[in-house]
Design an enzyme around this catalytic site. Structure first.
Site, mmCIF file in Angstrom:
data_model
loop_
_atom_site.group_PDB
_atom_site.id
_atom_site.type_symbol
_atom_site.label_atom_id
_atom_site.label_comp_id
_atom_site.label_asym_id
_atom_site.label_seq_id
_atom_site.Cartn_x
_atom_site.Cartn_y
_atom_site.Cartn_z
ATOM 1 N N THR A 1 0.168 4.267 5.366
ATOM 2 C CA THR A 1 -1.167 3.516 5.668
ATOM 3 C C THR A 1 -1.237 2.477 6.890
ATOM 4 O O THR A 1 -2.126 1.701 6.844
ATOM 5 C CB THR A 1 -1.808 3.056 4.304
ATOM 6 O OG1 THR A 1 -0.270 2.066 3.883
ATOM 7 C CG2 THR A 1 -2.304 3.636 3.133
ATOM 8 N N GLY A 2 -0.185 2.564 7.658
ATOM 9 C CA GLY A 2 -0.048 1.672 8.620
ATOM 10 C C GLY A 2 0.554 0.243 8.434
ATOM 11 O O GLY A 2 0.261 -0.583 9.389
ATOM 12 N N LYS A 3 1.324 0.113 7.493
ATOM 13 C CA LYS A 3 1.770 -1.253 7.287
ATOM 14 C C LYS A 3 2.724 -1.753 8.428
ATOM 15 O O LYS A 3 2.555 -2.996 9.042
ATOM 16 C CB LYS A 3 2.391 -1.289 5.918
ATOM 17 C CG LYS A 3 1.611 -0.962 4.757
ATOM 18 C CD LYS A 3 2.498 -1.079 3.467
ATOM 19 C CE LYS A 3 3.549 0.031 3.440
ATOM 20 N NZ LYS A 3 3.056 1.323 3.345
ATOM 21 N N THR A 4 3.584 -0.969 9.089
ATOM 22 C CA THR A 4 4.625 -1.098 9.792
ATOM 23 C C THR A 4 4.042 -1.303 11.140
ATOM 24 O O THR A 4 4.146 -2.324 12.011
ATOM 25 C CB THR A 4 5.947 -0.259 9.861
ATOM 26 O OG1 THR A 4 6.445 -0.171 8.537
ATOM 27 C CG2 THR A 4 6.926 -0.588 10.944
ATOM 28 N N LYS B 1 -7.782 4.968 -7.165
ATOM 29 C CA LYS B 1 -8.549 6.153 -7.943
ATOM 30 C C LYS B 1 -9.679 6.707 -7.524
ATOM 31 O O LYS B 1 -10.098 7.702 -7.370
ATOM 32 C CB LYS B 1 -8.505 5.551 -9.368
ATOM 33 C CG LYS B 1 -7.398 5.257 -10.048
ATOM 34 C CD LYS B 1 -7.473 4.486 -11.337
ATOM 35 C CE LYS B 1 -6.260 4.004 -11.979
ATOM 36 N NZ LYS B 1 -6.432 3.496 -13.478
ATOM 37 N N GLY C 1 0.784 -1.379 0.013
ATOM 38 C CA GLY C 1 0.014 0.035 0.075
ATOM 39 C C GLY C 1 0.840 1.421 0.019
ATOM 40 O O GLY C 1 2.076 1.137 0.337
ATOM 41 N N PRO C 2 0.270 2.290 0.085
ATOM 42 C CA PRO C 2 1.053 3.581 -0.236
ATOM 43 C C PRO C 2 1.528 3.871 1.276
ATOM 44 O O PRO C 2 1.288 3.298 2.204
ATOM 45 C CB PRO C 2 -0.172 4.732 -0.482
ATOM 46 C CG PRO C 2 -1.318 4.032 -1.040
ATOM 47 C CD PRO C 2 -1.244 2.711 -0.404
ATOM 48 N N PRO C 3 2.763 4.735 1.183
ATOM 49 C CA PRO C 3 3.121 5.117 2.369
ATOM 50 C C PRO C 3 2.124 5.954 3.465
ATOM 51 O O PRO C 3 1.320 6.695 3.049
ATOM 52 C CB PRO C 3 4.344 6.407 1.892
ATOM 53 C CG PRO C 3 4.406 6.143 0.653
ATOM 54 C CD PRO C 3 3.179 5.516 -0.036
ATOM 55 N N SER D 1 -4.303 3.482 -18.878
ATOM 56 C CA SER D 1 -5.613 3.951 -18.171
ATOM 57 C C SER D 1 -6.057 5.098 -18.550
ATOM 58 O O SER D 1 -7.410 5.510 -18.269
ATOM 59 C CB SER D 1 -5.630 3.697 -16.589
ATOM 60 O OG SER D 1 -4.586 4.469 -16.181
#
Length: 781
Positions: free
Chosen positions: A369-372, A731, A365-367, A688
């Site tokens: 977004t709470g991954k870590t 998008k 996901g984008p920076p 796209s």
């Protein structure tokens, strides 16, 4: 009490036949020699007392071995001794006696006589068998010269004894003097005492003197070499050896010995796997034969330290309470329902089948977004330890697999290092930024990760440094990435991908209220009642000061406001602050981001598209204009090859279908068309934007304005079909942030709406199309 000194001279012709025997152990008596003696045993003191009251003559015999308790018997003593005259005697306060005795002559014991509390013996007094000839003189001369050399090499011998030896003319007395002086054993001195033939005695003493001189000369030679060649390391070695001997004398253990014993105890305690145990025992055996100053000693001890500190069998117990785990996940993170669901499924499987292997999850996901942070929350929910390493920029394969022990400063790879630091063999192990792993001449780290991230292989992961298998199957690996495209297919195939897409406005408000504001408030020393935000102020910060899929910039803006309030409170200008919409400009400045969709879509030849970026979705404005020319199509805005081909395909479709689109069929004969995508400094590519380009060109050529609340995405073909594209959720969320009310997407992407939050779907009117004619009908309503 000191007795009066008797006359030194005494006739050896009138020596008594029966002598009181005083045993000696650490001293060999010779005739004519002055002997200091210490008498401690009660029977020996009686012997001395009676001798002092009579003729002061006693017999001195060397014992064969020392006796700690009790008294000597006749079997413990040699057969030949020396008679002696007590010159002085003094008793000490502890009932002991000290004597000074002078040897008289040799004697041989015939038999021991009873009747006294001490030993008495009937003895035969023996005279030296002398024969003065050239050989005897030669032996005397050789002994004196050799003894002189010994005295020169022995700093402890007084120089006066050399002059004494040179002045003695009797060969027997010379042999006895030198035998009593040189550093030789009591047994060898007793051997000399038992030789009555003076020539044989001189020969034996010559042998002893030559042997002693060889030792002294060899020691002197070694000392000279060591002193000449000794550098700092040799000096340290020498001192260390001395220290080792001193510690042995004191009963203390050497550090190296202690370390080896510690390693041996750790190996037993750890219960290592069979292969690791064999390697540890082999390395410990090598270590025990090395000197601590050796370079290999450090290498071996470091290796054993790694083997004995790794958690081979230490595990933490999983928290398999599904409801409690769900409560922890919901408390730590708002939203992220797919990721939470997958974690709870993993827990359920572990509860039903404890031996199941851990999954390899990949959060994409984008920076921001709470991954870590989600990884930390998973570890807390499972009750496991958490360890994280960043793989961004890692280009050396040894970072993963470790270095061979042949290299100086070799260490295990980051995987084994992390296992050791976590202290358990089943931590939650996060490999951050796996999409940013590089490769160069040092190897490909992503290939090394193939074994780590494969549950079918990692039960026997082999680190180059350890060179023994380590079981990683109990570890729960979680990887994070911003994009999947840069991850090699083989590595991507081993991971279960979970998309963490951007947050909606409502989600951001909830997260800011529950997490970001309390965290920043505490970080800036503010109390709960000193600062608060209205919902309208948070909306304004999100829409007017940030435009991102994640939350990092939002947290920075909140931190800026907190700093401003903290400055006011510290200066005494305010006690608390409630942040409203009108107050934001004071702390953050004027609004930076204004939705300009309606103002930009105000003339024909402009349409709004949707683009995907690694940081989330973005609006894409495409403009077109025409001018007199000769059938040229100009494309600007740093467009990639695929995007340029989409523009060419759109123009070809319009020229082919000009009549049905109510466009002059010769529109391109005497004109040039320029198509531009603003934000020209940013490279753009992908198929796209095809429908947006076609809509822009149709708008330009028909002089119709596209709806200003509309955005679209999709790939086109020459026959006017609309093909599916990726990144639909990003998008749609970008369009929602910008206030777009209507979105056109390919019909094939209708299934992707299930990932979009329900509140967003309610606020947007979706149109699903599969042909370009349908797009144009909606765009020009």
């Amino acid at each position: 009490m000191t007795q009066p000194q008797p006359p030194i001279g005494i006739s050896t012709e009138k020596m008594p036949e029966i002598l009181p025997i005083l045993p000696l152990y650490d001293l060999a008596p010779f005739p004519k020699m002055i002997l200091p003696l210490a008498v401690m045993q009660e029977e020996s003191i009686k012997l001395v007392d009676e001798a002092m009251s009579q003729n002061r003559i006693i017999g001195l015999i060397v014992a064969k071995k020392p006796i700690k308790e009790g008294s000597y018997t006749q079997d413990d003593l040699n057969a030949v001794g020396t008679s002696a005259l007590i010159l002085k005697m003094a008793k000490t306060e502890d009932h002991r006696a000290r004597l000074l005795a002078q040897g008289l002559e040799r004697f041989r014991v015939k038999e021991y006589v009873k009747g006294k509390p001490y030993l008495q013996a009937r003895v035969e007094h023996i005279k030296d068998i002398e024969k003065q000839d050239k050989e005897v003189k030669a032996l005397m001369s050789n002994i004196v010269s050799q003894f002189t050399r010994i005295a020169e090499l022995s700093p402890g011998l007084p120089q006066e004894i050399i002059a004494m030896a040179k002045s003695i003319q009797e060969p027997g007395i010379l042999a006895d003097l030198i035998a009593s002086t040189i550093n030789t054993s009591i047994e060898e001195k007793q051997t000399v005492l038992e030789i009555f033939d003076v020539k044989k005695r001189l020969a034996e003493v010559t042998r002893l003197v030559n042997y002693q001189l060889d030792i002294l000369e060899l020691g002197n030679k070694i000392q000279s070499q060591v002193k000449g060649d000794m550098d700092k390391r040799q000096r340290e070695y020498y001192l260390r050896e001395q220290l080792k001997k001193i510690k042995e004398e004191l009963g203390e253990k050497d550090e190296a010995t202690v370390e080896i014993e510690d390693f041996r105890a750790k190996i037993e305690e750890k219960n290592l796997p069979e292969e690791a145990r064999k390697e540890a025992d082999r390395e410990l055996d090598r270590l025990s034969r090395m000197h601590p100053s050796s370079a290999e000693y450090t290498v071996a001890s470091t290796y054993l330290d790694w083997l004995t500190t790794l958690p081979w069998h230490e595990s933490t117990e999983d928290n398999l309470d599904i409801k409690q785990a769900k409560k922890i996940l919901d408390h730590d993170h708002f939203g992220l329902m797919k990721a939470k669901k997958r974690i709870l499924e993993y827990l359920a499987v572990r509860k039903l089948k404890p031996e199941s292997k851990g999954p390899i999850l990949c959060f994409v996901g984008p920076p921001g977004t709470g991954k870590t942070s989600l990884g930390r929350s998973i570890a807390r929910a499972l009750g496991r330890r958490f360890f994280r390493i960043s793989l961004g920029g890692v280009r050396d394969e040894a970072e993963i697999r470790g270095h061979r022990r042949t290299y100086v400063g070799a260490l295990p790879g980051r995987i084994i290092q992390g296992i050791r630091r976590s202290g358990s063999n089943n931590p939650v192990y996060m490999l951050d930024e796996i999409d940013k792993v590089g490769s160069d001449f040092r190897g490909d780290p992503s290939s090394a990760l193939l074994e780590v991230l494969d549950p079918e292989q990692n039960f026997s992961f082999s680190d180059h440094y350890l060179d023994v298998p380590f079981d990683l199957s109990k570890v729960m690996f979680i990887t994070t990435a911003n994009i999947l495209d840069t991850i090699p297919p083989a590595l991507r195939d081993r991971m279960e991908v979970l998309q963490l897409l951007g947050y909606t406005l409502d989600e951001k408000i909830n997260i800011a209220t529950r997490y970001l504001i309390p965290r920043q408030r505490e970080a800036h020393g503010l109390k709960a009642g000193q600062i608060s935000f209205t919902k309208g102020a948070l909306k304004q910060i999100i829409s007017g000061y940030t435009r991102e899929a994640g939350l990092r910039n939002l947290e920075r803006e909140i931190a800026t406001v907190c700093r401003g309030v903290a400055a006011k409170i510290a200066a005494g200008d305010a006690k608390s602050a409630k942040i409203r919409v009108d107050d934001l400009s004071e702390y953050l400045g004027p609004i930076r981001l204004i939705s300009d969709v309606k103002s930009r879509i105000s003339t024909p030849g402009v349409a709004t598209g949707l683009a995907w970026t690694p940081a989330g979705g973005e609006l894409l404005f495409i403009e077109a204009t025409s001018m007199k020319g000769k059938k040229n199509l100009t494309l600007t805005g740093q467009l990639g090859d695929v995007m340029k081909e989409s523009a060419t395909a759109a123009l070809s479709f319009i020229r082919t279908n000009a009549a049905s689109l109510k466009i002059d069929e010769d529109f391109f004969e005497n004109s040039d068309i320029h198509l531009h995508v603003p934000a020209g400094a940013i490279p753009k590519d992908g198929p796209s934007a095809g429908v947006t380009m076609l809509t822009t060109l149709v708008s330009l050529l028909t002089h119709k304005t596209v709806r200003n609340d509309l955005a679209m995405t999709g790939e086109i073909t020459l026959r006017g079909q609309v093909l599916p594209v990726g990144g639909i959720k990003e998008k749609v969320l970008a369009a929602h942030r910008a206030g777009i009310k209507t979105i056109i997407i390919p019909k094939w992407n209708e299934k992707d709406l299930e990932d979009i939050p329900k509140e967003v779907q309610k606020k947007i009117d979706f149109h699903f199309v599969d042909r370009m004619q349908d797009v144009l009908k909606i765009a020009f309503q």
